[in-house]
Scaffold this active site. Structure first.
Site, mmCIF file in Angstrom:
data_model
loop_
_atom_site.group_PDB
_atom_site.id
_atom_site.type_symbol
_atom_site.label_atom_id
_atom_site.label_comp_id
_atom_site.label_asym_id
_atom_site.label_seq_id
_atom_site.Cartn_x
_atom_site.Cartn_y
_atom_site.Cartn_z
ATOM 1 N N LYS A 170 -49.945 7.440 -31.691
ATOM 2 C CA LYS A 170 -50.357 6.593 -31.008
ATOM 3 C C LYS A 170 -49.776 5.437 -31.876
ATOM 4 C CE LYS A 170 -54.420 4.295 -28.845
ATOM 5 N NZ LYS A 170 -55.632 4.153 -28.475
ATOM 6 N N SER A 245 -56.313 3.654 -23.983
ATOM 7 C CA SER A 245 -55.387 3.027 -24.483
ATOM 8 C C SER A 245 -54.342 3.678 -25.282
ATOM 9 C CB SER A 245 -55.883 1.972 -25.585
ATOM 10 O OG SER A 245 -56.752 2.930 -26.679
ATOM 11 N N SER A 269 -60.024 6.295 -24.254
ATOM 12 C CA SER A 269 -58.852 6.026 -24.526
ATOM 13 C C SER A 269 -58.063 7.134 -24.754
ATOM 14 C CB SER A 269 -58.714 4.862 -25.832
ATOM 15 O OG SER A 269 -59.651 3.825 -25.367
#
Length: 608
Positions: A170, A245, A269
């Site tokens: 990420k 996210s 997330s």
């Protein structure tokens, strides 16, 4: 003119002294002129302040085109490396590599049945294909080529558990020489001075981080879009979001552009993108994995625990990753993380489990597919010999609104808004930031008006005002601890091993981010509690689920309930997961439960 006179009187102390000497003429002229002068000075200062603010933050927005050009160059370098590696093995069949589960791939690399170059080439090529379809990459980690060469020099005894395994990260994970942007222009052109702890541990275990993946601006959205890198789409349905996210990771893993990824989780997330994209995702107990070297838009927020965790296509891959991460290296590199190696005896135990069953939390009505997934999983578990015991979530509205929402926005959004100064605000967070920017008095006034019309919207506005004082913040921290103990006491009164709950599903249409603040209750609760939790896909949306959705009302019948129904419609065939939860520090037990659910769901045949 009357307002000018009033302003003049406010700033005319010398004239007031003249009034005492009886000079009425001097009072009028002497009070007016200094007042006008003061007003002009204040106006000038305000204009200068605004100009200074614009000048100060103008470079932030101006960094975006440069960042976009850097990504283009980075992806060209990625393609060039793939071509060079392809030339070394022209007969390479990527499908033979991409279809292998992580455990088998790692073993074949250890046994040298597959070459490091062939595996990396396969994933470079596939990642580029996936990116062209859904826009999920933010950066290429060009140092992966150098790392590959270093791994080739290792003796077999020196190879780690993830030897030669390509890993995606990420965007927020620090990699030396690369930005960790959080989708924010202010974070651009500030490359990390060193790798973060988790990245170092992965490399020590032989993994090859090769790309960074997209996120929503500020990370506080369940869409996946930012002004720097644009919007990522769900590869299973391009009208849907992959979630946030960790949405770039979800999309990449779903299409086999990566075999193992690392995400972070503040309110689901990791688990929401995993659910939306049909993969597995796991949030650990806070502080079992290091958070050093992970970027955040709201650093300092402690009420709700943000954690790191792995994402993959199956549970066994999560397990292998956790074995690798929970090595001595983790504690050595970050002594604040307790040294707790992976407990194989807990994960491999096959005794029947006492499973708490919670089909609804009482705050967000499960969609038809969520409820059906829960009933299916409960039946399969009981048929396999496990005990399933009904469980009710205590004080859910208090936990979601007061503890979670009030905790994340304890500062009234000040920290978040500071990070957005001089930036373009992405549509996925605009409604939230617009509400945060309202004056506190107006937030309070609107909250009063909405109290009887839309109670949840009213509570949201109230919590967006922040806690106000350090004393109230400490009281909130105390309230979280007390609620955690209340929840654990209820858990232990039923002698539970684990808990089964719904996971938010199916995937939202793009543009429905604000809904998630309420609908994420099934996931954000366990960030407040700081319990380990993971999601496992068990079924897909049926035509009957879609038909029943037309009658969905929700528990409040408010704007959030209506938006949720609209956000998930048109999802036939998309994955639906369930969530597996354990008590703090029981990651191995949680993963064992996830593995059991996964096995039963995969073996399931016939009508549900």
């Amino acid at each position: 003119m009357r307002q000018l006179r009033e302003a003049a009187r406010a700033y005319s102390w010398p004239a007031s002294r003249q009034r005492n000497r009886g000079s009425s003429c001097c009072i009028r002229t002497g009070s007016l002129m200094p007042g006008v002068a003061w007003l002009l000075v204040l106006l000038l200062l305000a204009l200068l302040g605004a100009a200074l603010l614009c000048w100060r933050h103008a470079p932030a927005r101006n960094k975006i085109p440069r960042a976009q050009k850097r990504r283009v160059v980075a992806l060209q370098q990625m393609e060039a490396l793939a071509q060079r590696l392809r030339q070394l093995e022209p007969s390479l069949d990527p499908r033979a590599v991409l279809e292998l589960p992580l455990e088998r791939l790692a073993q074949k690399l250890q046994d040298e049945e597959l070459s490091l170059e062939g595996v990396l080439c396969s994933y470079l090529e596939e990642a580029l294909k996936v990116h062209k379809e859904v826009n999920c990459l933010t950066d290429f980690l060009g140092e992966c080529e150098e790392q590959l060469q270093a791994l080739k020099k290792l003796k077999k005894a020196e190879r780690g558990l993830l030897y030669g395994v390509p890993v995606s990260l990420k965007d927020v994970y620090d990699c030396k020489g690369h930005d960790s942007t959080c989708g924010l222009a202010q974070f651009l052109e500030k490359p990390a001075a060193k790798d973060g702890v988790i990245v170092k541990v992965l490399k020590a275990q032989g993994a090859i981080p090769f790309v960074k993946t997209n996120i929503p601006q500020t990370l506080l959205s369940f869409q996946c879009s930012n002004p720097i890198y644009g919007q990522t789409l769900n590869p299973l349905n391009l009208k849907k979001t992959p979630g946030g996210s960790s949405g770039g990771e979800g999309a990449m893993l779903a299409q086999r552009g990566s075999i193992l990824g690392m995400g972070t989780d503040t309110a689901g997330s990791i688990r929401i993108p995993a659910t939306f994209c049909g993969i597995c995702g796991f949030r650990t107990t806070g502080y079992r994995l290091s958070s050093s070297g992970i970027s955040s838009a709201i650093k300092g927020q402690k009420t709700v625990t943000t954690v790191a965790g792995p994402m993959a296509r199956d549970v066994e891959s999560l397990v292998l990753c956790m074995r690798a991460l929970l090595s001595e290296d983790m504690h050595r590199l970050d002594p604040t993380v307790p040294f707790m190696p992976f407990r194989e005896e807990v994960y491999s135990n096959n005794q029947p489990l006492r499973i708490g069953y919670c089909e609804s939390d009482g705050f967000t009505q499960p969609t038809p597919s969520m409820a059906r997934a829960m009933r299916l999983t409960s039946r399969l578990l009981q048929e396999a010999g496990h005990q399933v015991i009904p469980f009710s979530i205590p004080r859910i509205e208090y936990a979601v609104q007061y503890l979670f929402l009030g905790g994340v926005f304890a500062d009234g959004g000040t920290t978040l808004l500071e990070k957005l100064e001089g930036d373009i605000v992405d549509p996925c967070i605009k409604k939230m930031t617009d509400m945060l920017r309202l004056p506190d008095a107006l937030k309070g006034f609107l909250a009063c008006i909405l109290k009887y019309i839309d109670p949840r919207a009213s509570q949201k506005l109230e919590k967006f005002r922040g806690v106000g004082t350090p004393k109230k913040l400490w009281e909130k921290h105390t309230a979280v601890q007390e609620y955690q103990q209340e929840f654990i006491a209820q858990w232990r009164s039923l002698d539970l091993d684990v808990l089964l709950t719904p996971a938010l599903a199916p995937a939202f249409h793009t543009g429905y981010s604000i809904t998630a603040l309420d609908a994420s209750s099934y996931l954000s609760l366990y960030n407040v509690l700081n319990f380990p939790a993971g999601v496992v896909p068990v079924t897909t949306v049926t035509l009957q689920d879609e038909e029943e959705l037309a009658f969905y009302k929700g528990y409040y019948g408010d704007s959030s309930d209506r938006c949720l129904r609209e956000a998930v419609h048109g999802s036939v065939g998309l994955p639906v997961a369930v969530q597996c939860v354990a008590l703090p520090w029981e990651e191995e037990l949680c993963l064992r439960f996830m593995k059991e659910v996964e096995t039963l769901a995969r073996n399931h045949r016939g009508p549900e």
